[in-house]
Design a protein around this motif. Structure first.
Motif, short mmCIF file in Angstrom:
data_model
loop_
_atom_site.label_atom_id
_atom_site.label_comp_id
_atom_site.label_asym_id
_atom_site.label_seq_id
_atom_site.Cartn_x
_atom_site.Cartn_y
_atom_site.Cartn_z
N PRO A 327 1.50 12.85 -25.97
CA PRO A 327 1.10 11.74 -26.84
C PRO A 327 0.59 10.51 -26.10
CG PRO A 327 3.48 11.82 -26.65
CD PRO A 327 2.96 13.03 -25.93
N GLN A 328 0.94 10.36 -24.82
CA GLN A 328 0.52 9.17 -24.10
C GLN A 328 0.37 9.44 -22.60
OE1 GLN A 328 3.60 6.31 -24.97
NE2 GLN A 328 4.99 7.12 -23.43
N PHE A 329 -0.40 8.59 -21.96
CA PHE A 329 -0.67 8.71 -20.53
C PHE A 329 -0.44 7.35 -19.88
CE2 PHE A 329 -3.34 11.41 -23.09
CZ PHE A 329 -3.07 12.67 -22.57
N THR A 330 0.06 7.39 -18.64
CA THR A 330 0.42 6.15 -17.96
C THR A 330 -0.22 6.08 -16.58
OG1 THR A 330 2.56 6.20 -19.10
CG2 THR A 330 2.35 4.71 -17.22
N LYS A 331 -0.77 4.93 -16.25
CA LYS A 331 -1.27 4.70 -14.90
C LYS A 331 -0.08 4.40 -13.99
CE LYS A 331 -5.86 2.75 -15.94
NZ LYS A 331 -6.71 1.54 -15.80
N LYS A 332 0.11 5.22 -12.97
CA LYS A 332 1.24 5.03 -12.06
C LYS A 332 0.76 5.01 -10.61
CE LYS A 332 4.94 6.79 -14.99
NZ LYS A 332 6.18 7.60 -15.04
N TYR A 333 1.58 4.42 -9.74
CA TYR A 333 1.20 4.38 -8.33
C TYR A 333 2.41 4.59 -7.44
CZ TYR A 333 2.97 -0.44 -7.75
OH TYR A 333 3.76 -1.56 -7.67
N ASN A 334 2.12 5.07 -6.23
CA ASN A 334 3.14 5.35 -5.22
C ASN A 334 3.22 4.12 -4.31
OD1 ASN A 334 4.51 6.21 -2.89
ND2 ASN A 334 3.74 8.30 -3.06
N LYS A 335 4.19 3.25 -4.57
CA LYS A 335 4.25 1.97 -3.86
C LYS A 335 4.40 2.11 -2.34
CE LYS A 335 6.34 -2.63 -3.99
NZ LYS A 335 6.31 -2.77 -2.53
N LEU A 341 -0.89 2.25 3.34
CA LEU A 341 -2.35 2.31 3.48
C LEU A 341 -3.01 0.98 3.14
CD1 LEU A 341 -3.05 5.83 1.87
CD2 LEU A 341 -2.93 5.24 4.31
N GLU A 342 -2.19 -0.03 2.82
CA GLU A 342 -2.68 -1.38 2.50
C GLU A 342 -3.66 -1.35 1.34
OE1 GLU A 342 -4.18 -3.00 6.14
OE2 GLU A 342 -2.18 -3.33 6.98
N ILE A 343 -3.27 -0.66 0.28
CA ILE A 343 -4.09 -0.56 -0.92
C ILE A 343 -3.48 -1.46 -2.00
CG2 ILE A 343 -4.85 0.98 -2.77
CD1 ILE A 343 -4.78 3.26 -0.72
N THR A 344 -4.30 -2.32 -2.56
CA THR A 344 -3.85 -3.22 -3.62
C THR A 344 -4.05 -2.55 -4.98
OG1 THR A 344 -4.44 -5.18 -2.32
CG2 THR A 344 -4.16 -5.48 -4.71
N ILE A 345 -2.99 -2.50 -5.76
CA ILE A 345 -3.02 -1.82 -7.06
C ILE A 345 -3.02 -2.86 -8.19
CG2 ILE A 345 -1.73 -0.27 -8.58
CD1 ILE A 345 -2.96 1.15 -6.24
N PRO A 346 -3.83 -2.68 -9.22
CA PRO A 346 -3.85 -3.61 -10.36
C PRO A 346 -2.47 -3.72 -11.02
CG PRO A 346 -5.76 -2.17 -10.43
CD PRO A 346 -4.88 -1.65 -9.35
N GLU A 347 -2.26 -4.84 -11.71
CA GLU A 347 -0.95 -5.13 -12.28
C GLU A 347 -0.56 -4.21 -13.43
OE1 GLU A 347 -0.76 -9.20 -13.40
OE2 GLU A 347 -0.85 -9.95 -11.32
N ASP A 348 -1.52 -3.54 -14.06
CA ASP A 348 -1.18 -2.70 -15.21
C ASP A 348 -0.72 -1.29 -14.80
OD1 ASP A 348 -3.77 -2.08 -14.33
OD2 ASP A 348 -4.43 -1.44 -16.32
N TYR A 349 -0.58 -1.06 -13.51
CA TYR A 349 -0.03 0.22 -13.04
C TYR A 349 1.48 0.12 -12.92
CZ TYR A 349 -4.66 2.09 -11.76
OH TYR A 349 -5.95 2.55 -11.79
N VAL A 350 2.16 1.23 -13.17
CA VAL A 350 3.61 1.29 -13.09
C VAL A 350 4.02 2.01 -11.82
CG1 VAL A 350 5.73 2.13 -14.20
CG2 VAL A 350 3.82 1.30 -15.60
N ALA A 351 4.94 1.43 -11.07
CA ALA A 351 5.40 2.07 -9.83
C ALA A 351 6.23 3.33 -10.15
CB ALA A 351 6.22 1.10 -9.00
N ILE A 352 5.95 4.40 -9.44
CA ILE A 352 6.73 5.62 -9.60
C ILE A 352 8.12 5.41 -9.01
CG2 ILE A 352 6.92 8.05 -8.90
CD1 ILE A 352 3.87 8.14 -8.84
N GLU A 353 9.13 5.78 -9.77
CA GLU A 353 10.51 5.62 -9.29
C GLU A 353 10.76 6.56 -8.11
OE1 GLU A 353 13.24 6.15 -12.46
OE2 GLU A 353 12.41 4.49 -13.66
N GLU A 354 11.39 6.04 -7.07
CA GLU A 354 11.65 6.85 -5.89
C GLU A 354 12.93 7.66 -6.07
OE1 GLU A 354 11.23 4.72 -2.15
OE2 GLU A 354 10.16 3.13 -3.21
#
Length: 354
Positions: A327-335, A341-354
């Motif tokens: 039903p839904q999709f989420t933008k997530k990132y590997n903090k 890698l010094e990559i800046t991620i937009p604020e609307d991404y959710v950090a993946i829980e470790e």
């Protein structure tokens, strides 16, 4: 259904009352006795009917089911889908359902062996977790209900041309297909200056080919040059990943089971090379990716379990059940990896829980 001793006694008592009333003499006393006998018989019959109904209900609730689970390989996404499926079925049916859970360890031939064992055991329903498991189930039975999950595109997986959304026969299930054009757009959002994208996937997985073909078309419209990097199994994965990292600015990995099971290997090549990976699902992203547009595989499994409960209890006909989607999709990132890698991620991404 066998009647209980209580029901039999009640029926005999009613019969005796009626017999006594019939043998009584005439007059008002006889009429009263007959009337009382009829009333008593009616009440007794009503009690018997209620008790019979209660017994029938008890028998229905006492029915048990065996569900065979064939999971292609152990990794986060498939594990979560299986767990969600089991949790949902147990919530719906309680201890009336038992599971025969088997893992094919990434081998499609083993999937066939597992499915054949389920058919021999005459299980009530089969969960086929991932495309090769579904394909084995399709080949193994056309009678036992089969639900797929973690399958991207059923038409591709089952060889159905012009797929309409309902498989028919004894197969249905849930799809883990995320919007591939939106995944391509996400890659462009994060890496607009990149020129070449490597598409890394297992050539033995039909749905992986479908995904990279679709993403390639979307990325080329955005101005990227794309190159396929296909590996046949885990044995040649390191060689292919190394080549892809040497020749690409960014790598895209679809919801590929072999890649998911070997995400650490991919990361061991790509992170030191400084090449970011955009992943098709959260499990791969946790292992080697910087970002993903992903679904919850646990929720996908829950949806599949609810479908299974309806099939087992006769509430739904599997041949008429369309494939269901997340039903839904989420933008997530590997903090940690983005930080490395010094990559800046937009604020609307959710950090993946470790």
């Amino acid at each position: 259904m066998r009647k209980s001793g209580k029901l039999l006694s009640m029926a005999l008592a009613a019969s005796m009352v009626l017999s006594l009333a019939a043998c009584s003499g005439g007059g008002s006393e006889s009429s009263a006795a007959a009337s009382e006998a009829v009333t008593t018989a009616a009440e007794t019959a009503g009690e018997a009917e209620a008790a019979s109904s209660e017994a029938s209900s008890g028998a229905a609730s006492g029915e048990t089911y065996t569900v065979g689970i064939c999971q292609l390989v152990q990794h986060d996404a498939l594990d979560a889908a299986t767990q969600g499926f089991k949790d949902a079925l147990v919530e719906e049916l309680g201890d009336a359902v038992t599971f025969d859970e088997q893992n094919a360890q990434g081998d499609s031939n083993t999937c066939s062996t597992i499915i054949n064992s389920f058919v021999s055991a005459d299980v009530d329903l089969i969960l086929a977790n991932a495309t090769p498991a579904l394909q084995a189930a399709q080949a193994g039975t056309n009678e036992i209900p089969v639900l797929g999950t973690s399958v991207t595109e059923y038409g591709v997986a089952l060889g159905i041309e012009n797929f309409s959304g309902t498989v028919g026969g004894n197969i249905s299930g849930t799809s883990d297909l995320a919007p591939l054009d939106e995944q391509a757009a996400m890659l462009h959002e994060l890496f607009p200056e990149a020129k070449k994208v490597g598409l890394l996937y297992c050539s033995a997985e039909a749905n992986s080919q479908y995904q990279v073909d679709t993403v390639k078309a979307a990325l080329e419209k955005l101005g990227y040059t794309c190159e396929y990097y296909a590996f046949s199994d885990s044995n040649d994965l390191t060689t292919i990943v190394t080549k892809a990292a040497d020749e690409s600015d960014v790598i895209y990995v679809p919801t590929d089971n072999t890649a998911a099971a070997n995400a650490e290997l991919v990361n061991n090549v790509c992170q030191p090379a400084g090449v970011p990976v955009v992943a098709g699902e959260e499990g791969i992203c946790r292992g080697c990716g910087v970002a993903t547009l992903s679904i919850s595989y646990y929720d996908l499994g829950v949806g599949t379990g609810k479908m299974a409960a309806k099939i087992l209890t006769g509430e739904a006909d599997i041949s008429q059940m369309p494939i269901e989607y997340a039903p839904q999709f989420t933008k997530k990132y590997n903090k940690p990896l983005c930080d490395a890698l010094e990559i800046t991620i937009p604020e609307d991404y959710v950090a993946i829980e470790e």
